[in-house]
Scaffold this motif. Structure first.
Motif, PDB file in Angstrom:
ATOM      1  N   ARG A 106       0.814  -1.217   0.000  1.00  0.00           N
ATOM      2  CA  ARG A 106       0.000   0.000   0.000  1.00  0.00           C
ATOM      3  C   ARG A 106       0.847   1.266   0.000  1.00  0.00           C
ATOM      4  NH1 ARG A 106      -4.085  -0.143   4.775  1.00  0.00           N
ATOM      5  NH2 ARG A 106      -4.805   1.749   3.698  1.00  0.00           N
ATOM      6  N   ASN A 107       1.980   1.280   0.727  1.00  0.00           N
ATOM      7  CA  ASN A 107       2.778   2.506   0.848  1.00  0.00           C
ATOM      8  C   ASN A 107       3.553   2.833  -0.424  1.00  0.00           C
ATOM      9  OD1 ASN A 107       1.928   2.857   3.486  1.00  0.00           O
ATOM     10  ND2 ASN A 107       3.640   1.690   4.349  1.00  0.00           N
ATOM     11  N   SER A 108       4.159   1.807  -1.023  1.00  0.00           N
ATOM     12  CA  SER A 108       5.024   2.054  -2.184  1.00  0.00           C
ATOM     13  C   SER A 108       4.335   1.798  -3.519  1.00  0.00           C
ATOM     14  CB  SER A 108       6.271   1.163  -2.094  1.00  0.00           C
ATOM     15  OG  SER A 108       5.909  -0.204  -2.187  1.00  0.00           O
ATOM     16  N   GLY A 109       3.307   0.979  -3.495  1.00  0.00           N
ATOM     17  CA  GLY A 109       2.664   0.605  -4.741  1.00  0.00           C
ATOM     18  C   GLY A 109       3.377  -0.507  -5.481  1.00  0.00           C
ATOM     19  N   ASP A 110       4.501  -0.993  -4.898  1.00  0.00           N
ATOM     20  CA  ASP A 110       5.226  -2.102  -5.530  1.00  0.00           C
ATOM     21  C   ASP A 110       4.373  -3.373  -5.513  1.00  0.00           C
ATOM     22  OD1 ASP A 110       7.379  -0.443  -5.928  1.00  0.00           O
ATOM     23  OD2 ASP A 110       8.416  -1.073  -4.087  1.00  0.00           O
ATOM     24  N   ALA A 111       4.484  -4.131  -6.583  1.00  0.00           N
ATOM     25  CA  ALA A 111       3.679  -5.345  -6.717  1.00  0.00           C
ATOM     26  C   ALA A 111       4.568  -6.580  -6.640  1.00  0.00           C
ATOM     27  CB  ALA A 111       2.920  -5.331  -8.038  1.00  0.00           C
ATOM     28  N   LEU A 112       4.054  -7.610  -5.991  1.00  0.00           N
ATOM     29  CA  LEU A 112       4.739  -8.900  -5.952  1.00  0.00           C
ATOM     30  C   LEU A 112       4.446  -9.673  -7.238  1.00  0.00           C
ATOM     31  CD1 LEU A 112       3.965 -10.032  -2.282  1.00  0.00           C
ATOM     32  CD2 LEU A 112       6.030  -8.916  -3.127  1.00  0.00           C
ATOM     33  N   SER A 113       5.399 -10.469  -7.645  1.00  0.00           N
ATOM     34  CA  SER A 113       5.195 -11.283  -8.836  1.00  0.00           C
ATOM     35  C   SER A 113       4.089 -12.299  -8.589  1.00  0.00           C
ATOM     36  CB  SER A 113       6.488 -12.008  -9.207  1.00  0.00           C
ATOM     37  OG  SER A 113       6.266 -12.901 -10.272  1.00  0.00           O
TER      38      SER A 113
END
Length: 230
Positions: A157-164
């Motif tokens: 939620r904080n960074s917007g990075d997505a897991l594969s």
């Protein structure tokens, strides 16, 4: 062979006769002509959702019916054959048997390799979007699921990075999954691993060969154990 014996023979092999036309179509659709003529792959009650991609047999010895898909292996499950949704690549390294009430789905980007003497008894579900590799002499019990895809994206939620969503699955040689096991993305199992009933594996198992793992998620329970067919 007299008439009575011919009738008996036909009855005993009725499962093959019922699906011979679809088996012929599948073989000639995917295999080189000389291999297709030998009917290396036999199917029972197949449901073709998609027949794209490629199917390859890379084995030292080949013989008619060396690969059987959908035939009844366990009577307490529906005798519903096998459903095939093939968009990517399948390679058979030798003899292979996948039983009744099973489903194989391989996306355009997916590749599955079945090692020599692969067996899944019944209600086997395989979903591949990346790579799934089974070593030789692997046995999967009732209702096992092998999927290298989460399907739903997980995002911080904080960074917007997505897991594969996907991750390669690799099983070593002579692995046994008991009934109702689930293997998810990033699973690796060393050779001679036993996975106990109703276990979940979702990461590389850094354990010795000849180990038994169990639980949700699976953890090592015993070492220096092996298994064999009855």
């Amino acid at each position: 062979m007299n008439a009575l014996n011919k009738i008996k023979y036909a009855w005993e092999h009725r499962d093959v006769l019922r699906s011979i036309l679809k088996s012929l179509y599948f073989n000639f659709h995917y295999l080189p002509f000389k291999q297709a003529c030998r009917l290396l792959i036999m199917l029972y009650k197949p449901k073709f959702l998609s027949l794209k991609g490629s199917v390859k047999i890379d084995a030292e010895k080949i013989f008619p019916g060396m690969i059987t898909l959908g035939f009844r292996a366990v009577n307490v499950y529906p005798n519903s054959g096998i459903s095939l949704d093939i968009g990517g690549k399948i390679t058979f390294k030798g003899k292979c048997s996948i039983g009744n009430n099973s489903f194989i789905s391989i996306s355009k980007s997916g590749e599955v390799i079945f090692g020599h003497y692969f067996m899944a008894t019944t209600s086997f579900k395989l979903v591949c979007y990346e790579v799934i590799v089974f070593g030789s002499n692997c046995l999967l019990g009732w209702e096992c699921l092998v999927s290298d895809n989460d399907f739903h994206q997980i995002i911080y939620r904080n960074s917007g990075d997505a897991l594969s969503k996907t991750g390669k699955i690799v099983l070593g040689e002579h692995c046994w999954l008991a009934n109702n096991c689930t293997l998810m993305k990033n699973t690796t199992l060393p050779s001679h691993t036993i996975v106990a009933s109703h276990s979940l594996v979702n990461k590389p198992m850094v354990i010795p060969e000849y180990s038994l793992i169990a639980g949700i998620p699976a953890k090592m329970k015993k070492t220096e154990v092996d298994w064999r067919m009855k």
